[in-house]
Scaffold this active site. Structure first.
Site, PDB file in Angstrom:
ATOM      1  CG  ASP A 206      -1.706   1.238   1.404  1.00 39.93           C
ATOM      2  OD1 ASP A 206      -2.735   1.386   0.716  1.00 39.93           O
ATOM      3  OD2 ASP A 206      -1.286   2.097   2.212  1.00 39.93           O
ATOM      4  CE  LYS A 210      -1.813   5.014   1.040  1.00 37.09           C
ATOM      5  NZ  LYS A 210      -1.832   4.822   2.514  1.00 37.09           N
TER       6      LYS A 210
END
Lengths: 439, 439
Positions: A206, A210
């Site tokens: 995750d 980003k």
């Protein structure tokens, strides 16, 4: 004047906590949003997998689409908000259809932007429609905007930060309680800070999604998620946190990216997500719980910090609606700050050329000669030891922790230590290596 | 495509450190700025008081205007950058003329925007030209953009922060060295962190200018600089910092604003700049040196923090050029986020209704009965004491410090204590009262 403008008509795909958060926000803050957008933001259609599910928001006023990809074809829609998730599948189909139909797209889908952001931005630029994804990075923190626009005058030298709330919650909780990883993860799951399947969070995926998005905007490079070196936090033990503390550091899962210039003069992009030691007086050391924080160092702005809640329905809805307000106001610049055609396909730098101080922790069997074996490997790899801590016997199996800090030196030498020791029967688990962030 | 667009032609008024910083930035980052702006940012004319001064930048390539207000009339200019300073005088004349001539205005002039922002925004909206002032608040930190756009979906509940780098440098240096205010100010002046005349910085005026601008954007109210309650840091002693530290706090000059709803249902705006006690684990407690930091608490975004260098030629130039890039990209929304006509003329709240814990410090003559006098005044004013520290004799004159923390209660009761003691010959100086920020 502006108030007489036509509403911005929105279709909302995905009615989980974020989707419902967007509806609640638009209800609760209607007057403010309308004043700032210069016109009404009007949800006209919604779609989700399960029509009958109780969600606590009144959906009766919106048209319902069973097939969410059909949203793109509606004549009464200007912008589609995609909150379905998943890098591919229906989310991607909806995104493509939306843009090809000449409608704007707002998404919170970091996986989709990390994997398909270039294609979608190219489509959006060709169709001259907005593609916005503030909510995909760091929840309600306006860091995509901060980099696209706020620091637009700067060559960004470094970007790094805490990009995953779950990991940060776990690490800072371990720090506060002294508990080990597995127990803290369980507690985080019970409290809703970690998902039932926490893989994407604790393995760094995750954060890597980003980071890849931020790096593209910061460095004018094409999004290159596959090149992110990624290591999670599952190996971090309570003992590592205690050792780091004794040395004046805390442990944080840090996503970092910067550009190095090779001997051939070419630019190479280093992107990595790794647990690191952060000095206790560094701004990121004070970031606890599910908070996110991003540091961007510009050549004129200096070191900027953006911090806030990194996830949750409220913060994410805040970012989604900020994007909608930008669209309502007519903001039209390139999704990744410069047109996709001008983004550089930058080769990956890898960690090979990096230098720095390093924390190494070995778990070894408690028998004579083990320490000599480790220190010999370090000598042979050219890694010099700044300080070393050997912990007393910990387990019935006789496992002992040996933690050390290596002097400033090439990271590849440290990697070589691991290779030299790789086959050693003295090690009871994979060694843990963490970079030490200075200042 | 975008690269074939016409350049954005800029006139630059004021060639001090920031003006020269803008020229240097546009030279150094030309390719990046052009790529992000979609076209060239081209300085065509400059003006300053002294043409002959050596500035270390090549001005020969620009047209020179002796009368800076003439910049506004040049046919070859799209945007004027005003870096002259001063709330009125030539800066204001130039700003008015620029906008009335249908040109955009970018300014770093916090005093002018705090005093005349409403007039200038009204003119700019009527002329449909951009008016931008990111550089007027917190140097290179994109906090004006953060509030105008990043948090635009939120009702902002509180905004507060460290808005003056000089004061923060002095307070955090006092904290680190134990030195007193006067010596630290002298050192700050010698190092260039404080101006020869530091009045605007240490008395809070500079922070109040910035706060009034941020409050308008955050709360949709008209800029009301005159209503900012303002108190500087000159009264803060080394002993106060030591006492605060013993209690778990640091002292920071905090600008804060929020809106309260009166018994009559009307909204009132509280704006104040005051030294405050900040808990050591609060993000603002870690802000040291000349750094600025702004916290914005939105009803959906949660608590966001924007932090970075608050002044200096590089950061300020970064903000000026970010505004120019926005203009080059065609960004056109209202200067204060909503049109001036929709900004509310919000009455001032005053501190009267506020409650909280308070730090009080008295300097008194060392004779019997003084403490009884103070504690009686507190009793009579209804202020209850949570803890009290009496420091030993400090000076040859027999002056003694008495510091105490008052329980959570109305601030007006604390003010009443000061009134009751106002005429007392026991006090050797004005008491110092500081609010304690919780969490």
């Amino acid at each position: 004047m502006a108030h007489a403008s036509k509403p911005l008509r929105i279709a909302l795909a995905g009615l989980g906590t974020v989707g419902c958060g967007v509806i609640r926000l638009l209800d609760a803050n209607a007057a403010i949003v309308r004043a700032r957008a210069g016109r009404e933001l009007q949800v006209v259609a919604v779609s989700a997998r399960d029509k009958g599910k109780q969600r606590g928001v009144d959906l009766g006023r919106f048209a319902w689409e069973d097939d969410m990809t059909a949203m793109a074809a509606r004549d009464d829609v200007d912008v589609v908000v995609e909150l379905v998730g998943g890098s591919d599948g229906p989310a991607l189909t909806l995104a493509r259809n939306t843009i090809k139909a000449g409608k704007g797209l707002v998404t919170a889908n970091k996986a989709m932007i990390a994997h398909h952001g270039m294609e979608l931005a190219r489509l959006a630029e060709a169709a001259r429609v907005p593609l916005k994804f503030e909510a995909a990075v760091a929840g309600g923190i306006p860091v995509v905007k901060g980099l696209r626009e706020g620091t637009a005058a700067n060559a960004i030298e470094h970007i790094y930060g805490i990009l995953n709330g779950t990991s940060n919650y776990i690490l800072s909780t371990m720090e506060a309680t002294g508990a080990d990883f597995a127990d803290t993860l369980k507690e985080a799951q019970a409290k809703g800070y970690a998902e039932a399947d926490p893989t994407f969070d604790i393995e760094g995926t995750d954060a890597a999604h980003k980071l890849a998005i931020l790096a593209s905007i910061a460095f004018g490079s094409q999004v290159d998620f596959a090149a992110v070196e990624c290591e999670g936090i599952a190996q971090v033990r309570a003992a590592d946190i205690a050792q780091a503390n004794a040395l004046g550091y805390v442990i944080r899962l840090i996503g970092m990216a910067d550009v190095e210039t090779g001997d051939d003069g070419a630019s190479r992009l280093l992107q990595r997500v790794k647990p690191c030691l952060v000095p206790r007086d560094h701004p990121l050391a004070h970031v606890t719980g599910a908070t996110n924080a991003v540091v961007a160092e510009g050549n004129y702005s200096g070191r900027l910090l953006f911090q806030g809640p990194g996830a949750g329905d409220g913060p994410t809805a805040s970012a989604v609606v900020a994007d909608l307000i930008d669209i309502a106001r007519g903001e039209t610049s390139a999704p990744f700050s410069v047109p996709v055609a001008d983004l550089v396909a930058m080769p990956a730098a890898g960690s090979g050329n990096r230098t720095g101080r390093t924390y190494l922790r070995f778990t070894v069997t408690d028998r004579p000669g083990v320490l000599a074996e480790i220190t010999a490997a370090m000598r042979d790899a050219g890694v010099s030891i700044e300080s070393m801590i050997q912990q007393g016997q910990k387990s019935a199996g006789g496992e002992v922790l040996v933690a050390m800090v290596a002097h400033d030196g090439p990271e590849k030498n440290v990697s070589h230590v691991l290779e030299l020791l790789g086959a050693s029967p003295s090690l009871t688990a994979d060694p843990l290596v963490m970079q030490i962030i200075e200042g």
